[in-house]
Enzyme design. Structure first.
Site, PDB file in Angstrom:
ATOM      1  N   HIS A 115      -9.164  -6.713   0.704  1.00 31.88           N
ATOM      2  CA  HIS A 115      -9.149  -7.574   0.508  1.00 31.88           C
ATOM      3  C   HIS A 115     -11.176  -7.895   1.180  1.00 31.88           C
ATOM      4  O   HIS A 115     -10.931  -9.587   1.960  1.00 31.88           O
ATOM      5  CB  HIS A 115      -8.513  -8.446   1.005  1.00 31.88           C
ATOM      6  CG  HIS A 115      -7.443  -8.216   0.210  1.00 31.88           C
ATOM      7  ND1 HIS A 115      -6.075  -8.489   0.422  1.00 31.88           N
ATOM      8  CD2 HIS A 115      -6.967  -7.964  -1.176  1.00 31.88           C
ATOM      9  CE1 HIS A 115      -4.817  -8.651  -0.646  1.00 31.88           C
ATOM     10  NE2 HIS A 115      -5.558  -7.678  -1.933  1.00 31.88           N
ATOM     11  N   ALA A 229       5.689  -3.687  14.498  1.00 27.28           N
ATOM     12  CA  ALA A 229       4.547  -2.627  14.158  1.00 27.28           C
ATOM     13  C   ALA A 229       4.229  -1.930  15.920  1.00 27.28           C
ATOM     14  O   ALA A 229       4.511  -1.083  15.840  1.00 27.28           O
ATOM     15  CB  ALA A 229       3.386  -3.265  13.296  1.00 27.28           C
TER      16      ALA A 229
END
Ligand code: OAD
Length: 244
Positions: A115, A229
């Site tokens: 992106h 995470a």
């Protein structure tokens, strides 16, 4: 045969999303009522928005670029770099939807930014891509838009809504030959990235998801690991270090 086992012969594709940078202090996309850092996405992240008001768009991206200097990689970024160092960059392909540079600063190599990247700008005329950390609109010249040496208007090297992500051929090839696919901190709703899990499943890869909350597609993973995470990934990588 234990499909889950990652070793020196594995070919691993990792896809990361905004969730991996959340613990570094970068906001995710889908937690703010359609607003991104107080802006409406359609006002700052579409080609139409840039045509309509390039100054507003540049002001927004200058803020994002400045914000990058105030954040640092977290243990999840470092853990991925450790895994890549264990396997080698040719056996671990890291694809990110994130436009920050935290994977690179965490030590990962050859990161695919599908992106785009906040620290790159692109000429709308000659298409030259340049790495720069400078502000594109300086305060005293707020009316002056940034231009390339060729005279063309510069734009952020970012994939806006309605535009095609970068490196799709390379990504398809890596997915077609992967043995393991790992998605970390992504809601799995924005295509084409959201489709990578299905492609990996179709070719028989073992699939693992890491997320704070179960995303919509969590049942499609062979293994789903819930939690932050920054906590879960280092633990998991350390447990693998014993096998590789
Ligand atoms: P989202 O904001 O859609 O999703 C972030 C995901 O991260 C959510 O599923 C959260 O549950 C999860 N999450 C949050 N904090 C976490 C943590 N500490 N540890 C693990 N997971 C955590 O972001 P993306 O999926 O990356 O596209 O969004 C995909 C694309 O949508 C973006 O790249 C952007 C946006 O539109 C473009 O700009 C083209």
């Amino acid at each position: 045969m234990d499909r889950s086992k990652i070793d020196q012969h594995s070919r691993v594709v990792v896809l990361t999303g905004a969730g991996i940078s959340a613990e570094s202090g970068v906001k995710t996309f889908r937690d703010n009522d359609g607003l991104w850092e107080n802006y409406r996405i359609e006002d700052v992240a579409t080609p139409e928005a840039f045509r309509r008001d390039p100054q507003l768009v540049w002001r927004f991206y200058d803020q994002r670029r400045k914000q990058l200097k105030t954040v640092a990689p977290n243990p999840a970024h470092h853990a991925l770099a450790q895994l890549q160092a264990m396997l080698g960059p040719e056996r671990l392909t890291l694809i990110t939807q994130n436009v920050d540079d935290l994977h690179e600063r965490g030590g990962s190599k050859a990161v695919i930014h599908m992106h785009g990247e906040l620290l790159k700008v692109r000429c709308t005329r000659c298409r030259t891509i340049t790495h720069t950390e400078a502000d594109m609109l300086s305060d005293d010249q707020a009316e002056t838009l940034p231009h390339c040496e060729c005279g063309g208007l510069l734009r952020p090297h970012i994939v806006w809504f309605g535009e095609m992500p970068f490196e799709m051929d390379f990504i398809q090839n890596k997915l077609a030959e992967c043995t393991h696919f790992i998605a970390i901190g992504t809601s799995g709703v924005v295509y084409p990235a959201a489709g990578f899990l299905q492609i990996a499943r179709q070719i028989g890869a073992y699939t693992i998801g890491f997320n704070l909350e179960p995303p919509e597609n969590h049942r499609l993973f062979d293994q789903f690991i819930q939690g932050k995470a920054g906590q879960q990934l280092p633990q998991w990588v350390n447990s693998l270090a014993l096998q590789v």
